[in-house]
Scaffold this motif. Structure first.
Motif, mmCIF file in Angstrom:
data_model
loop_
_atom_site.group_PDB
_atom_site.id
_atom_site.type_symbol
_atom_site.label_atom_id
_atom_site.label_comp_id
_atom_site.label_asym_id
_atom_site.label_seq_id
_atom_site.Cartn_x
_atom_site.Cartn_y
_atom_site.Cartn_z
ATOM 1 N N ILE A 130 0.854 -1.186 0.000
ATOM 2 C CA ILE A 130 0.000 0.000 0.000
ATOM 3 C C ILE A 130 0.891 1.237 0.000
ATOM 4 C CG2 ILE A 130 -0.168 0.193 2.528
ATOM 5 C CD1 ILE A 130 -3.118 0.986 2.150
ATOM 6 N N SER A 131 0.391 2.347 -0.531
ATOM 7 C CA SER A 131 1.094 3.628 -0.461
ATOM 8 C C SER A 131 0.061 4.739 -0.581
ATOM 9 C CB SER A 131 2.136 3.757 -1.585
ATOM 10 O OG SER A 131 1.521 4.118 -2.821
ATOM 11 N N THR A 132 0.513 5.970 -0.383
ATOM 12 C CA THR A 132 -0.339 7.105 -0.722
ATOM 13 C C THR A 132 -0.375 7.225 -2.243
ATOM 14 O OG1 THR A 132 1.468 8.714 -0.749
ATOM 15 C CG2 THR A 132 0.407 8.278 1.386
ATOM 16 N N VAL A 133 -1.282 8.025 -2.769
ATOM 17 C CA VAL A 133 -1.394 8.165 -4.224
ATOM 18 C C VAL A 133 -0.188 8.890 -4.806
ATOM 19 C CG1 VAL A 133 -2.569 10.406 -4.376
ATOM 20 C CG2 VAL A 133 -3.127 8.584 -6.028
ATOM 21 N N SER A 134 0.623 9.496 -3.940
ATOM 22 C CA SER A 134 1.857 10.150 -4.383
ATOM 23 C C SER A 134 3.023 9.180 -4.433
ATOM 24 C CB SER A 134 2.198 11.308 -3.434
ATOM 25 O OG SER A 134 2.452 10.817 -2.126
ATOM 26 N N GLY A 135 2.773 7.899 -4.041
ATOM 27 C CA GLY A 135 3.833 6.912 -4.022
ATOM 28 C C GLY A 135 4.625 6.884 -2.730
ATOM 29 N N GLN A 136 4.268 7.733 -1.784
ATOM 30 C CA GLN A 136 4.963 7.783 -0.506
ATOM 31 C C GLN A 136 4.445 6.697 0.445
ATOM 32 O OE1 GLN A 136 7.533 10.002 -0.042
ATOM 33 N NE2 GLN A 136 7.196 10.589 -2.177
ATOM 34 N N LYS A 137 5.231 6.407 1.469
ATOM 35 C CA LYS A 137 4.880 5.410 2.492
ATOM 36 C C LYS A 137 4.596 4.031 1.879
ATOM 37 C CE LYS A 137 2.272 6.345 5.934
ATOM 38 N NZ LYS A 137 1.068 6.702 6.712
ATOM 39 N N PHE A 138 5.413 3.635 0.948
ATOM 40 C CA PHE A 138 5.266 2.329 0.295
ATOM 41 C C PHE A 138 5.512 1.244 1.339
ATOM 42 C CE2 PHE A 138 7.152 -0.898 -2.784
ATOM 43 C CZ PHE A 138 5.929 -1.215 -3.365
ATOM 44 N N THR A 139 4.465 0.488 1.666
ATOM 45 C CA THR A 139 4.494 -0.403 2.830
ATOM 46 C C THR A 139 3.983 -1.793 2.455
ATOM 47 O OG1 THR A 139 4.069 1.471 4.296
ATOM 48 C CG2 THR A 139 3.652 -0.734 5.194
ATOM 49 N N LYS A 140 4.704 -2.823 2.891
ATOM 50 C CA LYS A 140 4.274 -4.203 2.657
ATOM 51 C C LYS A 140 3.272 -4.612 3.729
ATOM 52 C CE LYS A 140 6.047 -8.809 1.545
ATOM 53 N NZ LYS A 140 7.248 -9.617 1.253
ATOM 54 N N LEU A 141 2.145 -5.210 3.298
ATOM 55 C CA LEU A 141 1.105 -5.652 4.222
ATOM 56 C C LEU A 141 1.146 -7.159 4.456
ATOM 57 C CD1 LEU A 141 -1.929 -3.506 2.968
ATOM 58 C CD2 LEU A 141 -0.319 -2.989 4.812
#
Length: 237
Positions: free
Chosen positions: A167-178
């Protein structure tokens, strides 16, 4: 010579079936003593990175540039996705980008700077904008299904490797594995009224390298309003 042709043809058919069977039976996960998987893959000099024209998800202030590869030298190119020959590496429809993408580049409207979703090796199959969630909460998020480890240790990232959920914000930031490492993503969905993302993943509990009925499904959910997107387990059965 002609009388040997039927036998030669039969041998070629048997050889093809045998090779095909070996390919199909190749484990999706190959474990070593530490169960760690090397994610680095050799550079394929026969592949050329290209970008598709940018996509703007409705209601957002960002452009998304899909990055993929075309392969082949000499006459023409062949794309890495299912689109066949040509220079297209992705498809777009209903708030989702699909393909076999090496990365996504993000660009805020009105600015020249482009930045990558990640600097790690990945292969993105879907990138989905949570339009319904954004309309309700004003939070703009993206969810991805992708491969991030060479789990079958064949020296490349492709659709034969485990798929994970990010998941991430729509800006591509905080790219995180769930999803957890070594667990294959089965599916996911949004419960709009509760601001929750639910997903299922399957764990290779018998460590045979395959995901089948003998393995265990894991059930999780994430509160999308949670700043840290903490993954929580639940047991419906």
């Amino acid at each position: 010579m002609k009388k040997y042709l039927p036998y030669l043809s039969a041998m070629l058919v048997v050889l093809f079936i045998s090779c095909k069977k070996q390919e199909e039976e190749k484990p999706k996960v190959i474990y070593d003593a530490t169960s760690k998987v090397k994610t680095e893959v050799p550079v394929d000099t026969n592949q050329i990175l290209i970008a598709d024209l940018p996509v703007n998800m409705e209601g957002t202030n960002f452009l998304i540039h899909p990055i993929g590869v075309v392969s082949g030298k000499g006459r023409g190119f062949k794309s890495s996705g299912e689109s066949g020959e040509g220079f297209t590496v992705s498809n777009y429809g209903e708030y989702q980008i699909t393909g076999y993408l090496k990365n996504l580049m993000f660009q805020e409207m009105g600015k020249d700077t482009l930045y990558a979703l990640t600097d790690k090796p990945i292969l993105i199959e879907t990138a989905t904008y949570l339009k319904i969630f954004a309309d309700k909460t004003k939070q703009q998020l993206m969810v991805y299904s992708l491969s991030d480890m060479d789990t079958n240790k064949d020296g490349k990232l492709d659709s034969s490797d485990i798929k994970s959920l990010y998941i991430s914000t729509v800006s591509g930031q905080k790219f995180t594995k769930l999803s957890a490492d070594f667990q294959e993503l089965v599916d996911w969905k949004i419960i709009e009224s509760k601001n929750l993302l639910y997903f299922r993943a399957i764990e290779d509990t018998n460590k045979n390298g395959e995901f089948d009925a003998e393995d265990k499904l894991q059930y999780h959910f994430v509160n999308l309003l949670d700043k840290d997107w903490k993954v929580q387990e639940y047991k419906p059965i």
